[in-house]
Design an enzyme around this catalytic site. Structure first.
Site, mmCIF file in Angstrom:
data_model
loop_
_atom_site.group_PDB
_atom_site.id
_atom_site.type_symbol
_atom_site.label_atom_id
_atom_site.label_comp_id
_atom_site.label_asym_id
_atom_site.label_seq_id
_atom_site.Cartn_x
_atom_site.Cartn_y
_atom_site.Cartn_z
ATOM 1 N N ALA A 196 45.903 -45.294 -102.501
ATOM 2 C CA ALA A 196 46.053 -44.757 -101.150
ATOM 3 C C ALA A 196 45.097 -43.579 -101.023
ATOM 4 O O ALA A 196 44.682 -43.016 -102.035
ATOM 5 C CB ALA A 196 47.487 -44.277 -100.963
ATOM 6 N N GLU A 201 48.839 -52.270 -105.716
ATOM 7 C CA GLU A 201 49.947 -52.734 -104.860
ATOM 8 C C GLU A 201 49.430 -53.704 -103.795
ATOM 9 O O GLU A 201 50.076 -54.696 -103.472
ATOM 10 C CB GLU A 201 50.648 -51.534 -104.211
ATOM 11 C CG GLU A 201 51.330 -50.652 -105.246
ATOM 12 C CD GLU A 201 52.028 -49.457 -104.629
ATOM 13 O OE1 GLU A 201 51.333 -48.480 -104.310
ATOM 14 O OE2 GLU A 201 53.253 -49.510 -104.449
ATOM 15 N N GLY A 246 48.019 -47.711 -104.871
ATOM 16 C CA GLY A 246 48.050 -48.565 -103.682
ATOM 17 C C GLY A 246 47.055 -49.713 -103.763
ATOM 18 O O GLY A 246 47.235 -50.740 -103.092
ATOM 19 N N GLU A 303 50.672 -43.291 -109.890
ATOM 20 C CA GLU A 303 51.310 -42.388 -108.912
ATOM 21 C C GLU A 303 52.175 -41.329 -109.562
ATOM 22 O O GLU A 303 52.249 -40.191 -109.083
ATOM 23 C CB GLU A 303 52.156 -43.194 -107.918
ATOM 24 C CG GLU A 303 51.364 -43.996 -106.910
ATOM 25 C CD GLU A 303 51.040 -45.405 -107.344
ATOM 26 O OE1 GLU A 303 51.031 -45.664 -108.573
ATOM 27 O OE2 GLU A 303 50.807 -46.260 -106.478
HETATM 28 C C1 TC6 Z 1 48.793 -44.119 -104.238
HETATM 29 O O1 TC6 Z 1 48.008 -45.027 -104.285
HETATM 30 C C2 TC6 Z 1 50.091 -44.210 -103.605
HETATM 31 C C3 TC6 Z 1 50.498 -45.363 -103.031
HETATM 32 C C4 TC6 Z 1 51.738 -45.442 -102.294
HETATM 33 C C5 TC6 Z 1 51.489 -45.267 -100.825
HETATM 34 C C6 TC6 Z 1 52.681 -45.528 -99.949
HETATM 35 N N1 TC6 Z 1 42.096 -40.738 -102.395
HETATM 36 O O2 TC6 Z 1 37.398 -39.128 -109.786
HETATM 37 P P1 TC6 Z 1 36.047 -39.236 -109.183
HETATM 38 C C7 TC6 Z 1 37.759 -39.041 -104.555
HETATM 39 S S1 TC6 Z 1 48.435 -42.646 -104.910
HETATM 40 C C8 TC6 Z 1 41.162 -39.922 -101.903
HETATM 41 O O3 TC6 Z 1 35.132 -38.083 -109.302
HETATM 42 P P2 TC6 Z 1 35.394 -41.309 -111.078
HETATM 43 C C9 TC6 Z 1 37.649 -37.891 -105.538
HETATM 44 O O4 TC6 Z 1 38.356 -36.765 -105.065
HETATM 45 C C10 TC6 Z 1 46.801 -42.810 -105.551
HETATM 46 N N2 TC6 Z 1 40.069 -39.529 -102.605
HETATM 47 O O5 TC6 Z 1 35.292 -40.560 -109.692
HETATM 48 C C11 TC6 Z 1 36.154 -37.688 -105.579
HETATM 49 O O6 TC6 Z 1 35.790 -36.970 -104.425
HETATM 50 P P3 TC6 Z 1 34.628 -35.857 -104.495
HETATM 51 C C12 TC6 Z 1 46.784 -43.586 -106.800
HETATM 52 C C13 TC6 Z 1 39.941 -40.009 -103.837
HETATM 53 O O7 TC6 Z 1 34.466 -42.437 -111.015
HETATM 54 C C14 TC6 Z 1 35.601 -39.089 -105.430
HETATM 55 O O8 TC6 Z 1 36.658 -39.870 -104.851
HETATM 56 N N3 TC6 Z 1 45.449 -43.602 -107.315
HETATM 57 C C15 TC6 Z 1 40.881 -40.870 -104.410
HETATM 58 O O9 TC6 Z 1 35.317 -40.309 -112.195
HETATM 59 C C16 TC6 Z 1 35.205 -39.720 -106.737
HETATM 60 O O10 TC6 Z 1 36.283 -39.616 -107.646
HETATM 61 C C17 TC6 Z 1 45.016 -42.651 -108.124
HETATM 62 O O11 TC6 Z 1 45.717 -41.753 -108.509
HETATM 63 C C18 TC6 Z 1 42.001 -41.252 -103.628
HETATM 64 N N4 TC6 Z 1 42.940 -42.082 -104.106
HETATM 65 O O12 TC6 Z 1 36.890 -41.889 -111.139
HETATM 66 C C19 TC6 Z 1 43.590 -42.789 -108.577
HETATM 67 N N5 TC6 Z 1 40.479 -41.179 -105.674
HETATM 68 O O13 TC6 Z 1 33.422 -36.613 -104.909
HETATM 69 C C20 TC6 Z 1 42.869 -41.501 -108.384
HETATM 70 C C21 TC6 Z 1 39.324 -40.543 -105.862
HETATM 71 O O14 TC6 Z 1 34.618 -35.318 -103.085
HETATM 72 N N6 TC6 Z 1 41.467 -41.618 -108.668
HETATM 73 N N7 TC6 Z 1 38.985 -39.839 -104.765
HETATM 74 O O15 TC6 Z 1 35.083 -34.847 -105.505
HETATM 75 C C22 TC6 Z 1 40.973 -41.699 -109.925
HETATM 76 O O16 TC6 Z 1 41.677 -41.767 -110.909
HETATM 77 C C23 TC6 Z 1 39.487 -41.661 -110.078
HETATM 78 O O17 TC6 Z 1 38.961 -41.103 -108.912
HETATM 79 C C24 TC6 Z 1 38.828 -43.041 -110.304
HETATM 80 C C25 TC6 Z 1 37.293 -42.871 -110.241
HETATM 81 C C26 TC6 Z 1 39.236 -43.565 -111.689
HETATM 82 C C27 TC6 Z 1 39.230 -44.031 -109.259
#
Ligand code: TC6
Length: 694
Positions: free
Chosen positions: A64, A106, A103, A126
């Site tokens: 998400a 999901e 998400g 999450e």
């Molecule tokens: C969820 O899904 C809940 C669901 C229920 C809903 C009802 N959103 O980490 P990087 C940005 S909760 C917005 O440097 P990588 C990040 O801030 C979510 N932004 O790259 C960065 O921005 P910047 C569950 C996001 O290659 C840029 O993207 N998912 C999100 O080292 C690049 O990111 C997670 O917890 C996001 N979801 O790693 C996954 N994700 O450039 C969270 C990233 O402006 N993400 N950004 O600083 C990660 O673990 C890692 O970003 C990665 C990529 C493994 C996807």
């Protein structure tokens, strides 16, 4: 190319949906609306036999859009989108590349089959953000993979490789090719009947009361303060019944977690770890670092060498004698062995890493390396001598770094004719495991050199935080200050064990006395001796008890005794401690008094926050978030509280000022209101505002 975030392509009897929302295809509003619109378009097209859903760019949907959390939800929400996918008449196959997280997974589980590229990973992280898979993940994961696997995925948040995900049942097949080609091929297989599809929600979760009970007991014991792990287990338990009821239960639990301060703190920490890369030098061109020199084969030097070798860099290790060198190489070998045992690398990678190591007793061997890290004993004279020598040996443009934890980088740099190439790289022990690196910019450090420190951190998979020069930089300066508060608490009547337990109750993995014993009490002893001459006469001495322990040779764990006694894995009471404490109190003329748990936490945290505020005020840290990331990653600060200054906002500057003024009635030298805090109390600013540059 269209700038739509979701595109539909019809290829004969199949339709392809492509999600294209850089950088990580987070499912923000435009993506959610786009998916619904794409399904409508496909319905309207008619005679489509199957749909392939894939993503452009480097990854499948990584979750998400976290930036939308905390704002009013705009329909369609992700749970609704997943339901719409699941209820769609035509079978949909999701094609996963990169990482399908949260998400994202999901969404894939809402589809009727999942295919992954061999390098893909999936996960439900999450819980690491203090929430839970709230778009049907807690209901669909157990239906696909069974309760034990679902609990593992949801509670660990780990990224699971495609092969393991296949074995779990989370995905149905692994296929090679580009995401689009695989989506086309997979959808055609669905039409041909060679790739089976089904609606996940129609599957039945096999009950497993034993797994639920054991896991619940485990999370309650391991994370008693955390809300979301327990909620995750309760949701998975609810997956054995009717899907709609389970989804409703999950929704309520998700909203409760999302509203909690814990998820706000954890989400802040996630963005904070990325925000610290935003430094004034970020546009400067980092120098290429193809090799490293490390001076000193002790714990730090060996750890730094190990980290660099694991990242693929050749390392030249320097020690003064062959014996010391052999010890350093042995430590590195054992560190690498540990990495193999922990599954961080294979045996072949370990052998290749060791082959990249050169060991030498000649400083001259550093003449061609791109960056040198000096990691010798914390002594200014020795460091200055080494930098003087490096200046004569290293090639032009080499970066010269000191791994000092306290000392003045400017004074060290002044020993060279190239202070622009000198900086501090403060690693945390064990350096091949701890992810924090303080990059200390001296007054003459060139922007390219600071940028090189950040680039090196990235190569070593560490998070770099920029710090200015002062005794202890960000972390150790603040630590040095609040440890005094802990010592004053003990001098005034609390017991070290009581202080530790109070802070462990707050969420620290270990209280300060247990940490002191682990790190070695001789470190603090030496620091106090080093700073003795600079201690103002009006300062109340805080080190009497610790000094006595060290002088008795009781330096903590490594000597079997410190604040506690260590017997194998057991931590026992030190029977001599009370007498040492009593003597120190008597000498200082103190009549001990009782402290409540709340008061211990309040004083300790207020001390930490006030010095942290001064570190921001002095420009040693660029922003409050830099302090928070240092504490989360280097000092065991409870992540669910977001860091000292995020936590400070939950108390408020006015209350903090009130507390400091009250404590100052006892000790007006130690307790002083930082100007920044006073200003914040007056104008209502928060540390969050300062992070936003307000
Ligand atoms: C969820 O899904 C809940 C669901 C229920 C809903 C009802 N959103 O980490 P990087 C940005 S909760 C917005 O440097 P990588 C990040 O801030 C979510 N932004 O790259 C960065 O921005 P910047 C569950 C996001 O290659 C840029 O993207 N998912 C999100 O080292 C690049 O990111 C997670 O917890 C996001 N979801 O790693 C996954 N994700 O450039 C969270 C990233 O402006 N993400 N950004 O600083 C990660 O673990 C890692 O970003 C990665 C990529 C493994 C996807």
């Amino acid at each position: 190319m269209s700038d739509k975030k979701v595109r539909v392509e019809i290829v004969e009897e199949v339709a392809l949906i492509c999600i294209d929302n850089p950088p990580v295809n987070a499912s923000g509003l435009a993506v959610r609306q786009g998916i619904v619109a794409a399904l409508e378009e496909i319905s309207a097209a008619g005679s489509i036999g199957a749909v392939g859903l894939y993503c452009a760019g480097r990854t499948f949907i990584a979750g998400a859009d976290i930036t939308e959390f905390g704002k009013p939800l705009q329909e369609p929400g992700l749970p609704g989108v997943c339901d719409t996918l699941e209820n769609f008449d035509t079978p949909i196959v999701a094609v996963i590349h990169g990482t399908a997280l949260g998400g994202g997974l999901e969404t894939a589980m809402g589809c009727h089959a999942r295919v992954a590229l061999p390098s893909a990973k999936v996960g439900l992280p999450e819980v690491l953000l203090g929430i839970l898979p709230g778009a049907g993940g807690t209901q669909r994961a157990p239906r696909l993979a069974g309760i034990p696997n679902a609990l593992d995925l949801i509670l660990s948040g780990r990224h699971v490789a495609a092969q393991e995900a296949l074995e779990m049942g989370v995905i149905d097949r692994i296929m090679e090719g580009t995401p689009r080609d695989v989506a086309l091929a997979a959808a055609r297989e669905v039409v041909a009947g060679t790739l089976a599809t089904r609606r996940t929600g129609t599957l039945q979760t096999a009950p497993d009361d034993a797994a639920i009970a054991t896991t619940l007991a485990h999370v309650q014991q391991k994370h008693p303060q955390l809300i979301s792990p327990q909620k995750c287990v309760e949701c998975v338990a609810a997956s054995t019944g009717d899907l709609q009821e389970g989804l409703a239960f999950e929704r309520a639990a998700f909203m409760e977690c999302l509203a909690s301060p814990q998820s706000k703190a954890l989400i802040y920490a996630f963005f904070g770890e990325r925000a610290v890369a935003n430094i004034p030098e970020k546009t400067a061109q980092a120098r290429d670092i193809g090799s490293l020199g490390v001076i000193g084969g002790g714990t730090m030097g060996s750890g730094i060498s190990t980290a660099a070798l694991m990242a693929g860099l050749p390392v030249t290790l320097i020690e003064v004698t062959q014996e010391a060198l052999a010890r350093g190489v042995a430590t590195i070998t054992s560190n690498l062995e540990g990495a193999v045992k922990r599954g961080k690398m294979g045996a072949a990678a370990r052998d290749a890493a060791l082959a990249r190591l050169t060991a030498s007793t000649e400083m001259q061997s550093l003449s061609e390396v791109d960056l040198v890290v000096e990691a010798v004993f914390e002594n200014m004279e020795i460091k200055k001598e080494i930098f003087g020598k490096l200046d004569g040996i290293c090639k032009e443009g080499a970066v010269l770094a000191s791994n000092t934890s306290y000392l003045d980088i400017n004074e060290i740099a002044a020993m060279t004719g190239r202070p622009q190439d000198v900086l501090g790289l403060h690693f945390f022990s064990p350096a091949h495991i701890m992810k924090l690196l303080e990059v200390v910019a001296g007054e003459n450090t060139a922007p390219q050199v600071v940028a090189t420190g950040f680039a090196l951190a990235k190569k070593l998979r560490k998070v770099a935080v920029r710090a200015g020069v002062c005794d202890g930089f960000i972390g150790n300066r603040i630590l040095g200050y609040y440890l005094k508060a802990a010592s004053y608490l003990v001098l005034d009547g609390a017991h070290p064990d009581q202080v530790d337990r109070a802070l462990e109750g707050f969420g620290f993995a270990m209280g300060p006395h247990r940490v002191g014993d682990l790190a070695g009490l001789d470190i603090g002893y030496m620091t106090r001796k080093r700073l003795a001459a600079t201690r103002p006469p009006e300062e109340r001495y805080s080190g009497a008890i610790a000094d006595q322990l060290s002088e008795n040779g009781w330096n903590g764990r490594k000597s079997g005794k410190g604040y506690f006694v260590y017997d194998g894995r057991e931590t026992l009471e030190n029977p001599d401690l009370n007498a040492i404490i009593a003597e120190a109190r008597a000498k200082a003329g103190i009549t001990p008094r009782d402290f409540s748990v709340a008061e211990i936490v309040e004083r300790y945290m207020t001390a930490m926050i006030s010095e942290a505020a001064r570190v921001v005020e002095d420009g040693i840290a660029l922003r409050p978030v830099d302090v928070d990331v240092v504490f989360l990653m280097g000092y065991g600060f409870p992540r669910f509280r977001g860091g000292p200054l995020h936590y400070a906002d939950t108390i408020g500057a006015a209350e903090l000022v009130r507390r400091i003024e009250a404590y100052a009635e006892e000790d007006a030298h130690y307790w002083q209101v930082p100007d920044l805090l006073r200003k914040m109390a007056a104008d209502g600013t928060t540390f969050a505002d300062l992070n936003k540059g307000k």
